[in-house]
Design a protein around this motif. Structure first.
Motif, PDB file in Angstrom:
ATOM      1  N   HIS A 106      18.803  35.243 -10.439  1.00  0.00           N
ATOM      2  CA  HIS A 106      20.240  35.154 -10.712  1.00  0.00           C
ATOM      3  C   HIS A 106      20.583  33.815 -11.371  1.00  0.00           C
ATOM      4  N   PHE A 107      19.910  32.720 -10.927  1.00  0.00           N
ATOM      5  CA  PHE A 107      20.165  31.418 -11.530  1.00  0.00           C
ATOM      6  C   PHE A 107      19.710  31.385 -12.984  1.00  0.00           C
ATOM      7  N   TYR A 108      18.565  32.002 -13.264  1.00  0.00           N
ATOM      8  CA  TYR A 108      18.020  31.933 -14.617  1.00  0.00           C
ATOM      9  C   TYR A 108      18.773  32.858 -15.574  1.00  0.00           C
ATOM     10  N   VAL A 109      19.286  33.963 -15.069  1.00  0.00           N
ATOM     11  CA  VAL A 109      20.136  34.822 -15.897  1.00  0.00           C
ATOM     12  C   VAL A 109      21.410  34.071 -16.272  1.00  0.00           C
ATOM     13  N   ILE A 110      22.017  33.424 -15.274  1.00  0.00           N
ATOM     14  CA  ILE A 110      23.226  32.628 -15.541  1.00  0.00           C
ATOM     15  C   ILE A 110      22.907  31.497 -16.513  1.00  0.00           C
ATOM     16  N   GLY A 111      21.747  30.850 -16.310  1.00  0.00           N
ATOM     17  CA  GLY A 111      21.350  29.759 -17.191  1.00  0.00           C
ATOM     18  C   GLY A 111      21.198  30.196 -18.635  1.00  0.00           C
ATOM     19  N   LEU A 112      20.594  31.366 -18.851  1.00  0.00           N
ATOM     20  CA  LEU A 112      20.440  31.877 -20.217  1.00  0.00           C
ATOM     21  C   LEU A 112      21.792  32.198 -20.840  1.00  0.00           C
ATOM     22  N   LEU A 113      22.706  32.739 -20.059  1.00  0.00           N
ATOM     23  CA  LEU A 113      24.049  33.027 -20.571  1.00  0.00           C
ATOM     24  C   LEU A 113      24.769  31.730 -20.949  1.00  0.00           C
ATOM     25  N   VAL A 114      24.621  30.722 -20.089  1.00  0.00           N
ATOM     26  CA  VAL A 114      25.233  29.424 -20.398  1.00  0.00           C
ATOM     27  C   VAL A 114      24.634  28.837 -21.669  1.00  0.00           C
ATOM     28  N   LEU A 115      23.326  29.006 -21.849  1.00  0.00           N
ATOM     29  CA  LEU A 115      22.676  28.490 -23.058  1.00  0.00           C
ATOM     30  C   LEU A 115      23.232  29.164 -24.309  1.00  0.00           C
ATOM     31  N   VAL A 116      23.426  30.471 -24.246  1.00  0.00           N
ATOM     32  CA  VAL A 116      23.987  31.197 -25.394  1.00  0.00           C
ATOM     33  C   VAL A 116      25.390  30.691 -25.711  1.00  0.00           C
ATOM     34  N   VAL A 117      26.223  30.542 -24.683  1.00  0.00           N
ATOM     35  CA  VAL A 117      27.590  30.050 -24.872  1.00  0.00           C
ATOM     36  C   VAL A 117      27.571  28.627 -25.421  1.00  0.00           C
ATOM     37  N   LEU A 118      26.659  27.805 -24.906  1.00  0.00           N
ATOM     38  CA  LEU A 118      26.567  26.417 -25.347  1.00  0.00           C
ATOM     39  C   LEU A 118      26.194  26.331 -26.817  1.00  0.00           C
ATOM     40  N   LEU A 167      24.125  17.391 -35.817  1.00  0.00           N
ATOM     41  CA  LEU A 167      22.809  17.914 -35.445  1.00  0.00           C
ATOM     42  C   LEU A 167      22.117  17.053 -34.387  1.00  0.00           C
ATOM     43  N   VAL A 168      22.221  15.733 -34.512  1.00  0.00           N
ATOM     44  CA  VAL A 168      21.557  14.844 -33.548  1.00  0.00           C
ATOM     45  C   VAL A 168      22.121  15.046 -32.145  1.00  0.00           C
ATOM     46  N   ILE A 169      23.452  15.074 -32.039  1.00  0.00           N
ATOM     47  CA  ILE A 169      24.092  15.271 -30.726  1.00  0.00           C
ATOM     48  C   ILE A 169      23.761  16.657 -30.179  1.00  0.00           C
ATOM     49  N   THR A 170      23.750  17.642 -31.075  1.00  0.00           N
ATOM     50  CA  THR A 170      23.389  19.005 -30.652  1.00  0.00           C
ATOM     51  C   THR A 170      21.976  19.029 -30.071  1.00  0.00           C
ATOM     52  N   GLY A 171      21.063  18.344 -30.743  1.00  0.00           N
ATOM     53  CA  GLY A 171      19.686  18.296 -30.264  1.00  0.00           C
ATOM     54  C   GLY A 171      19.577  17.634 -28.906  1.00  0.00           C
ATOM     55  N   ILE A 172      20.342  16.555 -28.695  1.00  0.00           N
ATOM     56  CA  ILE A 172      20.313  15.849 -27.409  1.00  0.00           C
ATOM     57  C   ILE A 172      20.849  16.752 -26.303  1.00  0.00           C
ATOM     58  N   ILE A 173      21.983  17.407 -26.563  1.00  0.00           N
ATOM     59  CA  ILE A 173      22.598  18.274 -25.546  1.00  0.00           C
ATOM     60  C   ILE A 173      21.665  19.421 -25.188  1.00  0.00           C
ATOM     61  N   LEU A 174      21.104  20.073 -26.207  1.00  0.00           N
ATOM     62  CA  LEU A 174      20.201  21.197 -25.942  1.00  0.00           C
ATOM     63  C   LEU A 174      18.918  20.720 -25.266  1.00  0.00           C
ATOM     64  N   GLY A 175      18.444  19.522 -25.654  1.00  0.00           N
ATOM     65  CA  GLY A 175      17.237  18.982 -25.032  1.00  0.00           C
ATOM     66  C   GLY A 175      17.432  18.728 -23.544  1.00  0.00           C
ATOM     67  N   VAL A 176      18.584  18.141 -23.191  1.00  0.00           N
ATOM     68  CA  VAL A 176      18.881  17.886 -21.775  1.00  0.00           C
ATOM     69  C   VAL A 176      18.998  19.200 -21.005  1.00  0.00           C
ATOM     70  N   PHE A 177      19.659  20.169 -21.605  1.00  0.00           N
ATOM     71  CA  PHE A 177      19.818  21.467 -20.935  1.00  0.00           C
ATOM     72  C   PHE A 177      18.469  22.135 -20.713  1.00  0.00           C
ATOM     73  N   LEU A 178      17.634  22.169 -21.747  1.00  0.00           N
ATOM     74  CA  LEU A 178      16.327  22.826 -21.632  1.00  0.00           C
ATOM     75  C   LEU A 178      15.412  22.081 -20.668  1.00  0.00           C
ATOM     76  N   TYR A 179      15.546  20.758 -20.627  1.00  0.00           N
ATOM     77  CA  TYR A 179      14.761  19.981 -19.663  1.00  0.00           C
ATOM     78  C   TYR A 179      15.107  20.420 -18.238  1.00  0.00           C
ATOM     79  N   GLY A 180      16.393  20.475 -17.932  1.00  0.00           N
ATOM     80  CA  GLY A 180      16.824  20.885 -16.596  1.00  0.00           C
ATOM     81  C   GLY A 180      16.497  22.337 -16.297  1.00  0.00           C
TER      82      GLY A 180
END
Length: 250
Positions: A20-32, A43-56
């Protein structure tokens, strides 16, 4: 009974039980991603935000795979460092919190020992979806008994080793934890020992699980709880940077 674990069984269990957490996480990633694109974030800020999200999102799975699938945790080789096999204990107790992956393996490591298995899972208190799902697929060791944390149905001074393997952190109340550990001490022989394996609320586990590391307790909390329960010896051995083995005795 010989237990052979599948490849990546540890991390697959985590994905299954916490899906359930990972389904929610994938949905949040799509919205993000959609929001970053819509607002034309650089692009640089986008990369940082996505990098932090994917790390977590991914780091807990990578660390879990390392700890539970590649470190030898379920081979129980770490018992050799503790010298337990040489001591040849005859009476063992293994206590879990509703999901038992270790009792059959313990029996394989101590074939001559008498092993009693207890489960302190309380469906009224432990309602997390992950635990409920885990119990549906958990192997049940013969004659496993359901218990309350304030009473272990074993005679005083009768057990050589009590195993608490990644279980006691589910007791969230400090007072209840101490009462439970007092019961563990009561059933131990004067020279008996309690073996506890846990993740800690420390920097390594913060890097691994980010905010999820608050589900664990600090070494200071564990030492205080064992001391209040009456144990005078508290020894820690690190098993990977992310897990600790506590050997406690009177």
């Amino acid at each position: 009974m010989e237990i052979k674990r599948r490849k990546f069984q540890g991390v697959l269990n985590i994905l299954s039980f916490n899906r359930h957490f990972y389904v929610i996480g994938l949905l949040v990633l799509v919205v993000l991603i959609a929001a970053l694109n819509f607002y034309k974030i650089p692009l640089v800020i986008t990369g940082i935000i996505l990098g932090v999200f994917l790390y977590g999102f991914l780091m807990p799975l990578l660390v879990s795979a390392y700890v539970y699938d590649f470190s030898g945790y379920y081979n129980f080789n770490w018992l050799d460092k503790l010298g337990l096999k040489e001591e040849q204990p005859k009476h063992l107790v293994n206590i879990n919190a509703g999901f038992d992956e270790t009792s059959f393996i313990l029996k394989n490591n101590f074939p001559e020992a008498d092993i009693k298995v207890f489960d302190f899972y309380d469906p009224k208190q432990h309602t997390e979806p992950a635990i409920v799902r885990a119990r549906k697929v958990s192997l049940v060791y013969p004659n496993t008994q359901q218990i309350k944390t304030n009473r272990i149905p074993v005679s005083s001074n009768s057990v050589d080793v009590v195993f608490l393997l990644s279980a006691v952190h589910e007791i969230r109340s400090y007072k209840e934890k101490v009462l439970f550990l007092k019961e563990c001490k009561r059933i131990c022989k004067p020279n008996g020992t309690v073996i506890t394996v846990e993740h800690l609320r420390d920097f390594s586990n913060f890097l691994a699980f980010s905010i999820g590391f608050t589900h664990f307790f600090s070494r200071k909390t564990w030492k205080k709880a064992f001391t209040e329960a009456g144990f005078s010896i508290f020894k820690e051995t690190k098993f990977t940077p992310f897990m600790s083995i506590f050997r406690c005795s009177s």
